[in-house]
Scaffold this motif. Structure first.
Motif, short mmCIF file in Angstrom:
data_model
loop_
_atom_site.label_atom_id
_atom_site.label_comp_id
_atom_site.label_asym_id
_atom_site.label_seq_id
_atom_site.Cartn_x
_atom_site.Cartn_y
_atom_site.Cartn_z
N ARG A 394 30.10 37.88 43.93
CA ARG A 394 29.84 37.36 42.58
C ARG A 394 29.75 35.82 42.59
NH1 ARG A 394 34.12 38.17 39.42
NH2 ARG A 394 32.87 37.36 37.70
N ALA A 396 27.25 33.97 42.28
CA ALA A 396 26.36 33.47 41.22
C ALA A 396 27.11 33.32 39.90
CB ALA A 396 25.17 34.40 41.05
N ASP A 397 28.02 34.27 39.58
CA ASP A 397 28.81 34.19 38.35
C ASP A 397 29.70 32.94 38.37
OD1 ASP A 397 27.71 36.52 37.43
OD2 ASP A 397 29.40 37.79 38.04
N TYR A 398 30.36 32.74 39.49
CA TYR A 398 31.26 31.59 39.60
C TYR A 398 30.47 30.28 39.52
CZ TYR A 398 34.63 35.10 41.19
OH TYR A 398 35.44 36.20 41.29
N GLN A 399 29.31 30.25 40.16
CA GLN A 399 28.50 29.04 40.13
C GLN A 399 28.01 28.75 38.71
OE1 GLN A 399 27.58 26.93 43.15
NE2 GLN A 399 27.67 25.76 41.24
N ARG A 400 27.74 29.81 37.95
CA ARG A 400 27.33 29.62 36.56
C ARG A 400 28.45 28.97 35.75
NH1 ARG A 400 26.53 34.42 35.50
NH2 ARG A 400 28.41 34.86 34.25
N MET A 401 29.70 29.41 36.00
CA MET A 401 30.84 28.80 35.29
C MET A 401 30.94 27.30 35.63
SD MET A 401 33.88 31.57 35.78
CE MET A 401 33.58 33.32 35.64
N GLY A 403 28.56 25.35 36.54
CA GLY A 403 27.45 24.67 35.86
C GLY A 403 27.73 24.43 34.39
N GLN A 404 28.34 25.42 33.73
CA GLN A 404 28.66 25.27 32.31
C GLN A 404 29.68 24.14 32.10
OE1 GLN A 404 30.05 29.21 31.38
NE2 GLN A 404 27.99 30.02 30.98
N GLN A 407 27.93 20.80 32.56
CA GLN A 407 27.09 20.49 31.40
C GLN A 407 27.93 20.03 30.22
OE1 GLN A 407 24.63 23.91 30.63
NE2 GLN A 407 23.64 23.83 32.65
#
Length: 500
Positions: A394, A396-401, A403-404, A407
């Motif tokens: 997972r 990609a899920d952790y990387q999305r966090m 990134g959020q 931002q």
């Protein structure tokens, strides 16, 4: 690893006289520099950056001989056989810049510069071959008001950094006064220029070596603790007594001064001119509200560089600290400067007066730590929020966090190692991370993440006696909806900052 492979490994070591500096010190130093910069800009000075290398002949103090430059600077020969040297201060490069851009610059030209300088000298405790300076200079004004302003700015900078009034003094003297004293003892004239330089450098070491050490340097010479011998100025005893008495502000013997300081200066036109300039600087400082507890005349100030031509300044910290043997000593100088009216004139026909001040960044940083200035001690370096990786499939899920969070203006990183959760938590501690974000398969199924406050957790852990209590309390760890990640992390970081 075989013995043969081990033999080929290079020893990991920093060169003598050079030091590594890690994130915590760099962050605290940056805060200190921001304060100094704000004072310089308040006085109307603007930023300038010059290169670390200059042509050796442009530096002025050290020139190349037939094979290599003289001692004092690090030099190399370019492919066009030109000698280049690392700058030994930030003033000589400024003089070159002003001369090169003379016609387009406003005069007076007021600038500040920050950067590393390099000295090819013997390193020792507190003496480095690479160190940082922060300078401010006014080029193009011969007025003593420019010198007074530099001294006032230095005093304001020290106070804004947290050095209390009474714990520092800006001391001023004049090379003209010193030249007058040396004329009186028979070492005036061009033929004695080298000897005078030895005398000035000896007096400049008064705080470090004391009167006895300086007496040796004014005489035949001095051997230091390592056995190295420094040749002295070779002055007669009467001249040595005169120089020392003047530098110490007039020593008394049997209740009487050893000689008439003012009478001695009166015998020299250059000395009298220097004394008048010092009194004018002092009057200007007093008129601006800077009393003798902040700025005052002190005959012991010399400054070691030979390009100074008039008033010289030194920022001296007067509080006590301890030396390596535990003996009480004054902290001493954290910066200095002076008037150098001939430096730009090496490049151009115009007479271009100049004056400036240089702060020794590392030494001042050490002083601020000693006095507990909140600028360098209030908050340790804070690392990024670390998002742990519990399910490798997972990423990609952790990387999305991550990134959020970024931002949202929050420093964050994804754990990129291959270790388990315990090791990841240890990694976050070593990174000085304020928080970690945790989401295993259970949290993912609920649409939640866990935030663990490492700062609050460390405080809570100190009060937990058993492993069972730890598991029951799970100190400073909360579950939140995944959709509120950025908002709740920002709140937690703000709460931490409010508790400092």
């Amino acid at each position: 690893m075989s013995k043969e492979e081990a033999k080929t490994k290079v020893e990991a070591r920093a060169p003598r006289g050079f030091a590594d500096r890690e994130a915590g010190e760099l962050a605290a130093t940056s805060r200190m520099l921001d304060v100094i910069r704000s004072v310089y800009e308040l006085y109307g000075f603007e930023a300038l950056e010059t290169p670390a290398f200059e042509y050796t002949d442009a530096l002025g103090k050290f020139l190349p001989d037939q094979d290599r430059p003289n001692e004092g600077v690090f030099s190399l020969q370019d492919d066009d056989e030109q000698w280049l040297s690392l700058r030994y201060d930030l003033t000589a490069p400024l003089a070159r810049f002003v001369a090169q851009n003379f016609d387009r610059l406003p005069k007076p030209y007021r600038s500040y510069r920050l950067g590393h300088v390099y000295r090819n000298e013997k390193p020792g405790p507190g003496r480095f071959r690479q160190f940082m300076q922060f300078d401010a200079d006014t080029v193009g004004s011969a007025s003593p008001a420019a010198d007074a302003e530099i001294c006032m700015m230095a005093a304001d900078a020290l106070e804004k950094l947290g050095i209390a009034r009474g714990d520092y003094v800006i001391k001023i003297n004049s090379r003209k006064v010193l030249d007058g004293v040396m004329q009186a003892i028979g070492v005036g004239g061009e033929e004695n220029a080298g000897r005078r330089l030895v005398v000035l450098r000896a007096i400049d070491k008064l705080d470090r070596l004391g009167p006895d050490g300086v007496r040796q340097l004014l005489g035949e010479g001095r051997k230091d603790e390592s056995g190295d011998f420094t040749k002295g100025a070779g002055l007669p005893l009467e001249a040595i007594d005169t120089i020392l008495s003047f530098s110490l502000g007039g020593q008394y013997r049997d209740g009487k001064p050893q000689f008439d300081l003012f009478g001695l200066l009166g015998k020299s036109d250059i000395g009298a001119q220097g004394a008048e300039e010092l009194l004018e600087i002092e009057d200007l400082a007093r008129d601006a509200g800077f009393g003798p507890d902040r700025i005052r005349i002190d005959p012991s100030v010399v400054r070691g560089l030979e390009y100074y031509t008039g008033p010289v300044f030194e920022a001296d910290l007067t509080f006590e600290t301890r030396d390596e043997k535990g003996h009480p000593v004054r902290f001493g100088s954290v910066g200095g400067g002076g008037r150098y009216d001939g430096l730009v004139g090496r490049f151009r026909p115009e007479n271009t007066p100049a004056t400036g001040f240089s702060i020794g960044v590392s030494r001042l940083f050490a002083a601020l730590k000693l006095v507990g200035s909140p600028i360098v001690t209030a908050r340790p370096h804070v690392g990024p929020v670390v998002v742990l990786v519990l399910d490798r499939d997972r990423l990609a899920d952790y990387q999305r966090m991550v990134g959020q969070l970024r931002q949202g203006g929050i420093a964050a990183e994804l754990y990129l190692g291959a270790a388990g959760m315990k090791a990841q938590m240890k990694y976050a501690d070593r990174r000085n991370s304020p928080l970690v974000v945790i989401q295993g398969s259970d949290e993912k199924a609920k649409g939640e993440v866990q935030i663990k406050d490492l700062v609050a957790g460390a405080r809570a852990a100190a009060a937990i006696a058993t492993n069972e209590e730890w598991k029951a309390a799970r100190p400073a760890q909360i579950s939140i909806p995944e959709s509120e990640l950025v908002e709740r992390v920002a709140q937690a970081l703000a709460a931490q900052k409010g508790q400092e």
